[in-house]
Design an enzyme around this catalytic site. Structure first.
Site, PDB file in Angstrom:
ATOM      1  N   SER A  24     116.727  58.568  18.246  1.00  0.00           N
ATOM      2  CA  SER A  24     116.101  57.223  18.652  1.00  0.00           C
ATOM      3  C   SER A  24     114.753  56.953  17.864  1.00  0.00           C
ATOM      4  CB  SER A  24     115.698  57.485  20.181  1.00  0.00           C
ATOM      5  OG  SER A  24     115.729  56.642  21.284  1.00  0.00           O
ATOM      6  N   ARG A 125     130.323  45.970  24.350  1.00  0.00           N
ATOM      7  CA  ARG A 125     129.393  46.391  25.091  1.00  0.00           C
ATOM      8  C   ARG A 125     128.591  45.136  25.346  1.00  0.00           C
ATOM      9  NH1 ARG A 125     126.643  51.680  22.638  1.00  0.00           N
ATOM     10  NH2 ARG A 125     125.735  51.236  24.487  1.00  0.00           N
ATOM     11  N   GLN A 173     116.307  49.714  24.895  1.00  0.00           N
ATOM     12  CA  GLN A 173     117.141  48.844  23.616  1.00  0.00           C
ATOM     13  C   GLN A 173     116.785  47.560  23.906  1.00  0.00           C
ATOM     14  OE1 GLN A 173     121.223  49.662  23.399  1.00  0.00           O
ATOM     15  NE2 GLN A 173     120.920  51.602  22.774  1.00  0.00           N
ATOM     16  N   ASP A 319     121.235  59.666  28.769  1.00  0.00           N
ATOM     17  CA  ASP A 319     122.109  60.078  27.923  1.00  0.00           C
ATOM     18  C   ASP A 319     122.458  61.637  27.945  1.00  0.00           C
ATOM     19  OD1 ASP A 319     122.081  57.791  26.323  1.00  0.00           O
ATOM     20  OD2 ASP A 319     120.600  58.136  25.122  1.00  0.00           O
TER      21      ASP A 319
HETATM   22  C1  S3P Z   1     118.441  54.160  23.540  1.00  0.00           C
HETATM   23  C2  S3P Z   1     118.289  53.551  24.817  1.00  0.00           C
HETATM   24  C3  S3P Z   1     119.137  54.102  25.855  1.00  0.00           C
HETATM   25  C4  S3P Z   1     120.134  55.371  25.471  1.00  0.00           C
HETATM   26  C5  S3P Z   1     120.578  55.165  23.944  1.00  0.00           C
HETATM   27  C6  S3P Z   1     119.324  55.152  23.115  1.00  0.00           C
HETATM   28  C7  S3P Z   1     117.109  53.766  22.583  1.00  0.00           C
HETATM   29  O1  S3P Z   1     120.070  52.863  25.968  1.00  0.00           O
HETATM   30  O2  S3P Z   1     121.257  55.251  26.083  1.00  0.00           O
HETATM   31  O3  S3P Z   1     121.284  56.307  23.437  1.00  0.00           O
HETATM   32  O4  S3P Z   1     116.954  54.433  21.317  1.00  0.00           O
HETATM   33  O5  S3P Z   1     116.462  52.813  22.727  1.00  0.00           O
HETATM   34  P1  S3P Z   1     119.862  51.793  27.137  1.00  0.00           P
HETATM   35  O6  S3P Z   1     118.334  51.116  26.646  1.00  0.00           O
HETATM   36  O7  S3P Z   1     120.755  50.642  26.775  1.00  0.00           O
HETATM   37  O8  S3P Z   1     119.839  52.400  28.262  1.00  0.00           O
END
Ligand code: S3P
Length: 442
Positions: A24, A125, A173, A319
């Site tokens: 991340s 998605r 995200q 996650d």
């Molecule tokens: C992430 C946010 C999460 C997570 C993904 C990584 C990120 O997703 O599940 O593996 O790096 O911002 P969402 O924001 O869709 O919940």
């Protein structure tokens, strides 16, 4: 397609290892390097399939990327966010949702056309969650099937119209996409986040000089500040470490030290949940840099009690639910996960994949609309399970295999390199070698 046969672990797990680098942070460090002027040196970069996708996309904006995988270093050279050019090709994000959604926020501020797409999973998605708010900025944007899915097209502009947006789902995200777009705003933008999600983008943007403030639930982005490159030493990935933590908790007499693990409270909901379950987990030498905590963790084999988690707690362990479900099969009592409907739109439908797989191994798992109910402790038997081409499902099943009574066979395990290419090496380092990989790749 590669398969793995996991034999029950024949001995305790013992080790003192470095936490694998964080995916991340790595995405964000590279992107923020592209938005900052100067040279951004990133140490402890996570070289995995998803972050390679980010690096390749950034190059198409005219940024210079130098990658040194053996040293875990990436150098990003950029003239800053206003020097980025219209991408010279389609932005292919592979399997990476973070790449697609965050890069879309960057494309919004770049004059010209960006087309974003990826593999079969990414094209299923949901994307309306970024398309609708990005449209408020006055750009032209759309996606396949009435804006539901990628491929996406974006015709960006500079400056953008400033905006107010309330996040309907707690998604880091979506939030990060909007934080990036707001940097090109013609006035301050405001993003309301009723349930907090990981805040790495905010912390890193502040570290390069961005004017990002948070007041109660509102994140305020004041555009117009020059973002200046600086080095980043990235913490280890708590989401990858979760598999090693689970293995040590489950296998009798195990004792493990994991070093340099990222401890941002918005990421370590699983650790807090495990501590409530009775897990022997302790932290030491905790330090903080650019708003991010990291430290070392000691984990010992533990007898676990069941847990309940609700919607508000989900973002901090989003996650980790697949591996937490494996732990729930060994915990005393009925564990309940609620408010986790987002798991149905991850790399696979994780609620379905986990319940199918664990039930196949003899566990008692009931799938609900937005969660799971898991009874334990139950001895797992051997059998064949599927990765569903999802890295976190595949690694969770490997850990289930360690404690099953007979071998567990998992198909299509190449997906593990999406986030954790050294997974099997790290398992070997802590003393687990009872697996056989059957590789069909020529
Ligand atoms: C992430 C946010 C999460 C997570 C993904 C990584 C990120 O997703 O599940 O593996 O790096 O911002 P969402 O924001 O869709 O919940």
């Amino acid at each position: 397609m590669d398969k793995v046969r996991i034999l029950p672990a024949s001995s305790k797990l013992i080790g003192d290892i470095l936490c694998p680098p964080d995916k991340s942070f790595s995405h964000r460090a590279a992107m923020i390097g592209a938005l900052s002027s100067g040279e951004t040196l990133i140490h402890n970069f996570s070289f995995c399939q998803d972050t390679w996708s980010t690096l390749h996309c950034l190059e198409l904006f005219g940024v210079t990327i130098q990658a040194y995988p053996n040293q875990g270093v990436v150098k990003v050279t950029s003239s800053g966010k206003d020097g980025l050019s219209e991408p010279s090709d389609i932005l292919d994000v592979g399997n990476s949702g973070t790449t697609l959604r965050l890069i879309a926020g960057i494309s919004a501020g770049i004059q010209g056309l960006s087309v974003l797409t990826g593999d079969q999973s990414i094209r299923q998605r949901p994307m309306k969650r970024i398309i609708d708010p990005l449209r408020k900025t006055g750009i032209v944007i759309g996606g396949r099937d009435g804006d539901r899915y990628a491929p996406l097209y974006i015709i960006g502009k500079n400056p953008l119209r400033a905006f107010h947006h309330t996040l309907e789902i707690p998604s880091a995200q979506v939030k990060s996409c909007l934080l990036f777009a707001a940097l090109w705003g013609d006035a301050p933008s405001f993003i309301k986040e009723p349930i907090p999600s990981r805040n790495h983008t905010e912390n890193m943007l502040q570290a390069v000089g961005g004017d990002i403030r948070k007041q109660n639930e509102i994140i305020q982005v004041y555009p117009g500040k020059d973002l200046i490159a600086r080095p980043f030493h990235l913490p280890g990935d708590a989401s990858s470490a979760a598999f090693l933590i689970a293995a040590a908790l489950l296998i009798s007499k195990s004792h493990l030290i994991i070093r340099n693990i990222g401890l941002n409270p918005t990421r370590i909901g699983m650790v807090h949940c495990l501590q409530r379950m009775g897990a022997k987990i302790n932290l030491f030498d905790v330090s903080e840099e650019w708003g991010e905590q990291q430290g070392h963790m000691v984990i010992e084999h533990s007898i676990l009690n069941s847990f309940e988690i609700n919607q508000d707690q989900i973002p901090a362990l989003i996650d980790e639910i697949p591996i937490l479900s494996v732990l729930a099969t060994q915990a005393h009592g009925r564990s309940i996960i609620r408010g986790a409907g987002e798991l149905r739109v991850k790399e696979s439908d994780r609620l379905h994949a986990i319940s199918e797989n664990l039930n196949r191994l003899g566990a008692e798992v009931r799938e609900t609309d937005d969660g799971l109910v898991i009874s334990g402790p139950i001895r797992l038997k051997g059998g064949k399970v599927k990765s569903y081409h999802d890295h976190r499902v595949a690694m969770s099943m490997v850990i289930a295999g360690l404690i099953a009574d007979a071998p567990v066979e998992i198909d299509d395990i190449e997906c593990i390199s999406i986030s954790y290419p050294n997974f099997f090496n790290d398992l070997q380092k802590i003393g687990y070698r009872d697996f056989e990989i059957e590789s069909n790749t020529v």
